[in-house]
Design a protein around this motif. Structure first.
Motif: not given
Length: 201
Positions: A83-86, A155-159, A179-183, A189-191
Motif C-alpha cells: 500500500r505504501r509503495t503504491a 508481480l502484483v505491486f510496483g510500476v 487491488l494490489m494489496v488484495w492480490s 495465503r495461497a503459499a
C-alpha cells in the motif's frame, strides 16, 4: 556528486511535468553546462537508466516503509509494504511511467550485446521490500517456497502493476492500491495453504 544529483533532480522535476527531456534540457534546468551534463550522462537513456536502476532517489523513501513493519503477521506486513509503495508511485505517476519507459528502452538497446556485457535493467528494491515483508514466514515455508512467494509478490505491486491496474483495469488510484494489496495477501495465503496441505501420493 552534487552535479550528478542536480542533474537527476532536474530530470525528475521535468518528468513530473510529463516530459521526457533531452540532456541539454536537463542541463539547463540544473543550471550546468551541456558539456558537463554529457560527461555524466552521454544520452537520455543513460540518465533514465541511472534513475531506473536505483529506483531513482526515492529508494530511501521506500526503505523507510520497512521501518514501519512490526509484528509477525505477514499479511499485515505485506499490506503495509504494497500500500505504501503504491501510494508513493501513484502520487508521482508520470515520473514512474517515465522510469518504466527508460527501463524498456535500456532492455532494447542491449539486445545486440553479449549477456555478460549487459547492464542490469532494474534494481532490486521491490524484491527486497517483498522479502522484508514476508520474513516472518521463513520458519513456515521452505527457502524455495519463500523465494517463489517473494517473486510472485513482485508481480502484483510496483510500476508494472500500476500500469495494469490503471490502464487495463481502469481503476482510480485508491482502487489500484486496494487491488494490489488484495492480490499480495492472496498470494501469501495461497503459499501457506500449499505448504500446509497434506501430501498425497
Amino acid at each position: 556528486m552534487r552535479t550528478r544529483e542536480a542533474l537527476l533532480d532536474a530530470a525528475i522535476a521535468l518528468a513530473k511535468d510529463g516530459r521526457s527531456p533531452s540532456i541539454p534540457e536537463v542541463a539547463e534546468a540544473a543550471r550546468v553546462s551541456t558539456a558537463t551534463a554529457y560527461r555524466y550522462f552521454p544520452n537520455p537513456q543513460s540518465l533514465w537508466a541511472d534513475l531506473a536502476s536505483r529506483e531513482q532517489t526515492l529508494r530511501g523513501d521506500f526503505f523507510r516503509v520497512v521501518e514501519e513493519l512490526t509484528g509477525d503477521d505477514a499479511e499485515q506486513r505485506i499490506d503495509t509494504v504494497v500500500r505504501r509503495t503504491a501510494e508513493m508511485q501513484l502520487a508521482d505517476e508520470v515520473l514512474w511511467r517515465t522510469v518504466l519507459r527508460a527501463t524498456l528502452d535500456r532492455w532494447f538497446e542491449q539486445q545486440e550485446l553479449p549477456e555478460s556485457e549487459r547492464v542490469p535493467v532494474r534494481g532490486t528494491t521491490r524484491l527486497e521490500l517483498a522479502r522484508a515483508a514476508v520474513e516472518p514466514l521463513a520458519d513456515r515455508l521452505s527457502p524455495a517456497r519463500l523465494d517463489r512467494l517473494v517473486h510472485a509478490i513482485t508481480l502484483v505491486f510496483g510500476v508494472e502493476a500500476l500500469v495494469s491496474t490503471r490502464d487495463s483495469c481502469a481503476l482510480d488510484p485508491e482502487g489500484a492500491a486496494d487491488l494490489m494489496v488484495w492480490s499480495a495477501r492472496a498470494l501469501v495465503r495461497a503459499a501457506l495453504a500449499e505448504a500446509e496441505a497434506p501430501h498425497t501420493d
